[in-house]
Design a protein around this motif. Structure first.
Motif, PDB file in Angstrom:
ATOM      1  N   UNK A   1       0.825  -1.205   0.000  1.00 36.16           N
ATOM      2  CA  UNK A   1       0.000   0.000   0.000  1.00 36.16           C
ATOM      3  C   UNK A   1       0.863   1.261   0.000  1.00 36.16           C
ATOM      4  N   UNK A   2       1.961   1.217   0.708  1.00 37.08           N
ATOM      5  CA  UNK A   2       2.854   2.378   0.733  1.00 37.08           C
ATOM      6  C   UNK A   2       3.448   2.632  -0.655  1.00 37.08           C
ATOM      7  N   UNK A   3       3.846   1.550  -1.339  1.00 39.55           N
ATOM      8  CA  UNK A   3       4.407   1.698  -2.680  1.00 39.55           C
ATOM      9  C   UNK A   3       3.340   2.208  -3.662  1.00 39.55           C
ATOM     10  N   UNK A   4       2.116   1.671  -3.569  1.00 40.38           N
ATOM     11  CA  UNK A   4       1.039   2.111  -4.453  1.00 40.38           C
ATOM     12  C   UNK A   4       0.687   3.581  -4.200  1.00 40.38           C
ATOM     13  N   UNK A   5       0.672   3.977  -2.934  1.00 41.58           N
ATOM     14  CA  UNK A   5       0.352   5.369  -2.611  1.00 41.58           C
ATOM     15  C   UNK A   5       1.410   6.313  -3.160  1.00 41.58           C
ATOM     16  N   UNK A   6       2.668   5.888  -3.082  1.00 38.53           N
ATOM     17  CA  UNK A   6       3.744   6.710  -3.623  1.00 38.53           C
ATOM     18  C   UNK A   6       3.609   6.838  -5.136  1.00 38.53           C
ATOM     19  N   UNK A   7       3.250   5.738  -5.795  1.00 41.66           N
ATOM     20  CA  UNK A   7       3.092   5.759  -7.246  1.00 41.66           C
ATOM     21  C   UNK A   7       1.937   6.657  -7.677  1.00 41.66           C
ATOM     22  N   UNK A   8       0.862   6.646  -6.888  1.00 38.42           N
ATOM     23  CA  UNK A   8      -0.325   7.431  -7.240  1.00 38.42           C
ATOM     24  C   UNK A   8      -0.269   8.857  -6.717  1.00 38.42           C
ATOM     25  N   UNK A   9       0.800   9.192  -6.007  1.00 39.74           N
ATOM     26  CA  UNK A   9       0.940  10.556  -5.493  1.00 39.74           C
ATOM     27  C   UNK A   9       0.048  10.864  -4.317  1.00 39.74           C
ATOM     28  N   UNK A  10      -0.365   9.862  -3.534  1.00 38.72           N
ATOM     29  CA  UNK A  10      -1.209  10.090  -2.362  1.00 38.72           C
ATOM     30  C   UNK A  10      -0.371  10.636  -1.210  1.00 38.72           C
ATOM     31  N   UNK A  11      -0.949  11.482  -0.372  1.00 36.45           N
ATOM     32  CA  UNK A  11      -0.168  12.061   0.730  1.00 36.45           C
ATOM     33  C   UNK A  11       0.298  11.024   1.749  1.00 36.45           C
ATOM     34  N   UNK A  12      -0.479   9.944   1.919  1.00 36.49           N
ATOM     35  CA  UNK A  12      -0.119   8.887   2.881  1.00 36.49           C
ATOM     36  C   UNK A  12      -0.794   7.598   2.448  1.00 36.49           C
ATOM     37  N   UNK A  13      -0.184   6.468   2.731  1.00 40.04           N
ATOM     38  CA  UNK A  13      -0.825   5.197   2.358  1.00 40.04           C
ATOM     39  C   UNK A  13      -2.019   4.911   3.252  1.00 40.04           C
ATOM     40  N   UNK A  14      -3.089   4.321   2.707  1.00 38.81           N
ATOM     41  CA  UNK A  14      -4.216   3.947   3.563  1.00 38.81           C
ATOM     42  C   UNK A  14      -3.850   2.780   4.466  1.00 38.81           C
ATOM     43  N   UNK A  15      -4.601   2.647   5.536  1.00 35.54           N
ATOM     44  CA  UNK A  15      -4.405   1.527   6.453  1.00 35.54           C
ATOM     45  C   UNK A  15      -5.441   0.454   6.163  1.00 35.54           C
ATOM     46  N   UNK A  16      -5.116  -0.757   6.538  1.00 40.92           N
ATOM     47  CA  UNK A  16      -6.079  -1.857   6.450  1.00 40.92           C
ATOM     48  C   UNK A  16      -6.758  -2.010   7.800  1.00 40.92           C
ATOM     49  N   UNK A  17      -8.075  -2.008   7.786  1.00 43.77           N
ATOM     50  CA  UNK A  17      -8.789  -2.245   9.046  1.00 43.77           C
ATOM     51  C   UNK A  17      -8.555  -3.684   9.491  1.00 43.77           C
ATOM     52  N   UNK A  18      -8.835  -3.940  10.740  1.00 42.61           N
ATOM     53  CA  UNK A  18      -8.657  -5.309  11.249  1.00 42.61           C
ATOM     54  C   UNK A  18      -9.583  -6.277  10.519  1.00 42.61           C
ATOM     55  N   UNK A  19     -10.775  -5.813  10.169  1.00 43.94           N
ATOM     56  CA  UNK A  19     -11.705  -6.675   9.433  1.00 43.94           C
ATOM     57  C   UNK A  19     -11.167  -6.985   8.038  1.00 43.94           C
ATOM     58  N   UNK A  20     -10.536  -5.979   7.405  1.00 41.67           N
ATOM     59  CA  UNK A  20      -9.952  -6.207   6.080  1.00 41.67           C
ATOM     60  C   UNK A  20      -8.802  -7.200   6.163  1.00 41.67           C
ATOM     61  N   UNK A  21      -7.981  -7.059   7.199  1.00 41.92           N
ATOM     62  CA  UNK A  21      -6.874  -8.013   7.383  1.00 41.92           C
ATOM     63  C   UNK A  21      -7.411  -9.423   7.617  1.00 41.92           C
ATOM     64  N   UNK A  22      -8.455  -9.513   8.415  1.00 43.20           N
ATOM     65  CA  UNK A  22      -9.032 -10.821   8.691  1.00 43.20           C
ATOM     66  C   UNK A  22      -9.568 -11.455   7.410  1.00 43.20           C
ATOM     67  N   UNK A  23     -10.121 -10.630   6.538  1.00 43.89           N
ATOM     68  CA  UNK A  23     -10.640 -11.140   5.259  1.00 43.89           C
ATOM     69  C   UNK A  23      -9.478 -11.646   4.398  1.00 43.89           C
ATOM     70  N   UNK A  24      -8.377 -10.935   4.383  1.00 48.21           N
ATOM     71  CA  UNK A  24      -7.207 -11.380   3.626  1.00 48.21           C
ATOM     72  C   UNK A  24      -6.659 -12.690   4.178  1.00 48.21           C
ATOM     73  N   UNK A  25      -6.675 -12.831   5.498  1.00 49.66           N
ATOM     74  CA  UNK A  25      -6.122 -14.046   6.123  1.00 49.66           C
ATOM     75  C   UNK A  25      -6.924 -15.290   5.752  1.00 49.66           C
ATOM     76  N   UNK A  26      -8.165 -15.105   5.338  1.00 44.36           N
ATOM     77  CA  UNK A  26      -9.008 -16.254   4.991  1.00 44.36           C
ATOM     78  C   UNK A  26      -8.675 -16.811   3.603  1.00 44.36           C
ATOM     79  N   UNK A  27      -7.876 -16.078   2.834  1.00 41.91           N
ATOM     80  CA  UNK A  27      -7.581 -16.468   1.453  1.00 41.91           C
ATOM     81  C   UNK A  27      -6.241 -17.201   1.395  1.00 41.91           C
ATOM     82  N   UNK A  28      -6.151 -18.225   0.540  1.00 44.32           N
ATOM     83  CA  UNK A  28      -4.922 -19.010   0.440  1.00 44.32           C
ATOM     84  C   UNK A  28      -3.877 -18.390  -0.486  1.00 44.32           C
ATOM     85  N   UNK A  29      -4.251 -17.426  -1.290  1.00 38.71           N
ATOM     86  CA  UNK A  29      -3.349 -16.720  -2.194  1.00 38.71           C
ATOM     87  C   UNK A  29      -2.542 -17.664  -3.095  1.00 38.71           C
TER      88      UNK A  29
END
Length: 452
Positions: A331-359
């Protein structure tokens, strides 16, 4: 400033004198030893910059002395000399800590080249205590390999240990695990960091063009060869050549690559003579090379030459504890590429959703998910609904790539490819998926057709 001191350990008097004269003529101080006992006596008196060590000596194997030097933490770089075709000896020596190896007969020019590389990598040995491990030349490169899990710590430790040698490295792992990132870290931490890093995807270049791409060609070698052109080996001279998807090399080209590794020289297509090259080889594959060897689809001798130092790039599901740190770095790299002032954070619920995926696509898939989430759900925090996971498949592992088709030589015209890219708003990943290509293959044809 005194000249570097070298020790030559060789039992054949003529060869020993030839090596000594070749090095003395370029201002290097040389001591000579005819056996292990004499070599140990010299080493007990003083440290050396480089030791040239024959593997077969009257009173034992040079491997014994190599292991002694490695065990005591001395700073000498050891170049072993093996009989022609003794691949097992060379591999064994490199695994034991040798900086490089030479196959007999050794020309004075090849000897001087190897010693120059060893001197460049040489760290002065300690006087009273064993030398501490040499710090990496570029610690930032290691920090890009994110994660504190045991798997990632093992990868970084191996890179630190082997970066300052010439030993070939084979990086294995599923697609999307960051094999090229590991290869770049190896290069950045080595004595070759100031030299070029050249990457080539062996599966993205048509087989009939691959030899010319790797080794170069002479004018008139084939239709369309209007001038001499150096290959990727020549482009990587003094640095590192990264052979990604090395399992895709055709068998005839595997034979030629093996000779390059043995002779440290390439023969361009249409040339009558070979050209010396000073290149460190790092390879990578998502396939089981040992199984391909068993099936007769990959040469046994080339496999052992490439697989001197193995590094396993762990799948993301094998170190899930690193997922939050990796996601935030993306997210930090994407924010830098898009010129955002700061990278967004992942909420705990978003992280939990990612953890459910096997990737099954590993870190590359994670990056695609986060890039989509950032584009569709701008803000300072990404919630769970921003994470659009794909439907689960029966097999979490990535399927094998489709075989190349007969029209791979000219798959598209320049205008057709540009139209597809424009339709996908120049999103290369989406365009590659639409074509059924790998991203590397798309980028190769973009370069070949001049689509920028």
């Amino acid at each position: 400033m005194s000249a570097p001191s070298l020790l030559i350990v060789e039992d054949e008097p003529d060869l020993r004198q030839l090596y000594a004269l070749a090095l003395a003529r370029v201002g290097q101080q040389v001591d000579e030893a005819a056996d292990l006992a004499s070599a140990r006596a010299h080493l007990a008196k003083r440290p050396y910059s480089v030791v040239v060590l024959d593997m077969r000596l009257p009173d034992g194997s040079g491997l014994e002395l190599l292991q002694e030097l490695a065990g005591t933490g001395r700073g000498e770089r050891v170049i072993v000399v093996t009989a022609y075709g003794s691949a097992d000896n060379a591999v064994q020596a490199l695994k034991a800590g040798a900086f490089d190896y030479l196959s007999k007969p050794v020309s004075p020019a090849r000897l001087r080249q190897a010693i120059a590389a060893a001197l460049q990598a040489h760290a002065p040995p300690a006087v009273a205590t064993p030398a501490a491990p040499t710090p990496p030349a570029n610690p930032d490169a290691l920090q890009r390999l994110i994660g504190d899990s045991a798997a990632m710590q093992a990868v970084r430790a191996t890179i630190t240990r082997v970066a300052r040698t010439m030993a070939p490295v084979l990086i294995s792992g599923e697609s999307g695990t960051g094999k090229e990132l590991i290869a770049r870290a190896l290069h950045a931490c080595s004595h070759r960091a100031s030299g070029p890093f050249v990457a080539v995807n062996c599966g993205a270049i048509p087989a009939e063009l691959l030899e010319s791409e790797l080794f170069g060609h002479k004018r008139g070698a084939f239709t369309g060869a209007t001038s001499d052109r150096p290959g990727l080996f020549q482009a990587a001279h003094g640095g590192t050549l990264f052979l990604d998807e090395v399992a895709e090399l055709p068998l005839p080209l595997q034979v030629k690559l093996l000779r390059v590794l043995q002779e440290r020289a390439v023969r361009p297509v249409g040339a009558l003579t070979e050209e010396p090259v000073d290149v460190r080889i790092v390879s990578a594959t998502h396939k089981d090379l040992a199984a391909l060897v068993h099936e007769g689809r990959f040469r046994h001798d080339l496999y052992y030459r490439l697989n001197v130092i193995p590094i396993q790039a762990p799948a993301l599901r094998e170190h899930p504890e690193d997922l939050p740190a990796i996601a935030q770095a993306i997210l930090q790299r994407l924010a830098l590429r898009e010129g955002l002032p700061a990278p967004p954070r992942l909420s705990e619920a978003a992280l939990q959703r990612l953890r459910q995926h096997l990737f099954p696509g590993n870190v590359r898939e994670l990056e695609n998910l986060l890039e989509r989430a950032l584009a569709l759900h701008p803000g300072t925090e990404l919630q769970a609904e921003a994470i659009e996971l794909p439907a689960p498949s029966r097999n979490h592992r990535e399927s094998a790539p489709l075989p190349a088709t007969a029209d791979d030589d000219t798959p598209l015209t320049r205008a057709e490819l540009q139209t597809l890219l424009e339709r996908n708003r120049w999103n290369q990943s989406r365009t590659a998926r639409e074509l059924g290509w790998t991203l590397a293959k798309l980028r190769y044809w973009m370069q070949r057709l001049g689509v920028n």
